[in-house]
Design an enzyme around this catalytic site. Structure first.
Site, PDB file in Angstrom:
ATOM      1  N   SER A  45       0.823  -1.219   0.000  1.00  0.00           N
ATOM      2  CA  SER A  45       0.000   0.000   0.000  1.00  0.00           C
ATOM      3  C   SER A  45       0.851   1.259   0.000  1.00  0.00           C
ATOM      4  O   SER A  45       0.516   2.230  -0.688  1.00  0.00           O
ATOM      5  CB  SER A  45      -0.951  -0.010   1.195  1.00  0.00           C
ATOM      6  OG  SER A  45      -0.244  -0.160   2.408  1.00  0.00           O
ATOM      7  N   GLU A  46       1.941   1.280   0.778  1.00  0.00           N
ATOM      8  CA  GLU A  46       2.867   2.413   0.747  1.00  0.00           C
ATOM      9  C   GLU A  46       4.302   1.940   0.904  1.00  0.00           C
ATOM     10  O   GLU A  46       4.567   0.977   1.633  1.00  0.00           O
ATOM     11  CB  GLU A  46       2.570   3.431   1.858  1.00  0.00           C
ATOM     12  CG  GLU A  46       1.597   4.527   1.485  1.00  0.00           C
ATOM     13  CD  GLU A  46       0.183   4.190   1.876  1.00  0.00           C
ATOM     14  OE1 GLU A  46      -0.727   4.958   1.527  1.00  0.00           O
ATOM     15  OE2 GLU A  46      -0.023   3.156   2.535  1.00  0.00           O
ATOM     16  N   THR A  47       5.192   2.637   0.217  1.00  0.00           N
ATOM     17  CA  THR A  47       6.626   2.472   0.438  1.00  0.00           C
ATOM     18  C   THR A  47       7.169   3.806   0.932  1.00  0.00           C
ATOM     19  O   THR A  47       6.876   4.858   0.350  1.00  0.00           O
ATOM     20  CB  THR A  47       7.351   2.036  -0.840  1.00  0.00           C
ATOM     21  OG1 THR A  47       6.851   0.754  -1.250  1.00  0.00           O
ATOM     22  CG2 THR A  47       8.851   1.933  -0.623  1.00  0.00           C
TER      23      THR A  47
END
Length: 266
Positions: A45-47
């Site tokens: 979902s996020e890096t």
């Protein structure tokens, strides 16, 4: 170029639970196009990307850059602690699109000082959005709006857990994200929630730190408490403890576990 890369499960101490985040820490900032490419390759979902020279912290979904990400911040600090760059008692100040974010490393958890959300209750609920979420108007207790996202309290935990939104239809409507929440039926948890964001390529986010900046404000006012325990009832699930602070701030408290580390060649 060889980059050290991590995947961390945030807001949990169990692998394959909580919210997975990619983490890439470099001495100097990477090119933005490269950060987008890495985030797409990591496919979580996020890096989170941190440049140590200026403590600038940025977060990317596979499609967009976001202004605030709780589980990505938690993951970065967890990796910094694991690598021995910072330790228990240290306080860090990250430069982000949401201003300076202060984080403190404690013995058994990490505390993050985030801006509190401002909830606007004057925006009417979109009846079509409710249909696509699988809700009826009579199940809605309250509706508000914050940071381009909808915030909906519904009548029961059971209704919340049973939701099966139509994400393809939701994407046809204007939007950024939807928080759906209910009072918890458990004595150990104050509220539960789920977060849907198909508009940015995340149908359901497992555990959303930034959403808890709104959840803390809403449930703190409703339950007349400054410290609350939240559970995000996604398939993976995760716990977020919150505290409403003065000056429109919220403390998010969580733990994390590393599940993967290695090298990426770019």
């Amino acid at each position: 170029m060889e980059l050290e890369i991590f995947q961390v499960d945030s807001f949990t101490l169990e692998v394959f639970k909580g919210n997975p985040a990619g983490v890439c820490i470099t001495e100097n900032a990477l090119d933005e196009a490269l950060m987008f490419a890495i985030a797409a390759e990591m496919a979580v979902s996020e890096t989170a990307f941190l440049s140590l020279s200026d403590l600038r912290l940025r977060w990317f979904t596979p499609q967009v850059e976001v202004k605030l990400c709780g589980h990505g911040t938690l993951a970065v600090v967890h990796v910094l602690k694991e690598k021995g760059l910072f330790g228990v008692g240290d306080e860090l100040a990250f430069n982000t699109l949401s201003g300076v974010l202060r984080v403190k490393i404690e013995n058994n958890h990490i505390e993050m000082d985030f801006p509190a959300a401002c909830l606007d209750f004057d925006v009417p609920v979109d009846e079509q959005m409710l249909v696509f979420l699988g809700l009826s108007a009579v199940q809605v207790v309250s509706h508000s709006y914050f940071d381009s996202k909808n915030f909906i309290e519904i009548d029961s935990e059971q209704t919340l857990i049973a939701l099966e939104p139509n994400f393809d239809c939701l994407k046809q409507l204007p939007g950024r994200g939807v928080v759906v929440t209910a009072k918890s039926a458990s004595e150990d948890v104050d509220f539960i929630s789920r977060y849907f964001a198909p508009w940015v390529g995340i149908n359901e986010d497992p555990v959303t730190g930034s959403a808890h900046c709104a959840l803390a404000v809403y449930w703190g006012d409703k339950l007349r408490k400054t410290k609350l325990n939240g559970y995000q009832a996604s398939e993976r699930g995760g716990f977020v403890d919150v505290e409403c602070l003065p000056n429109q701030r919220v403390k998010l408290i969580g733990q994390a576990v590393t599940v993967l580390k290695g090298s990426m060649y770019v």
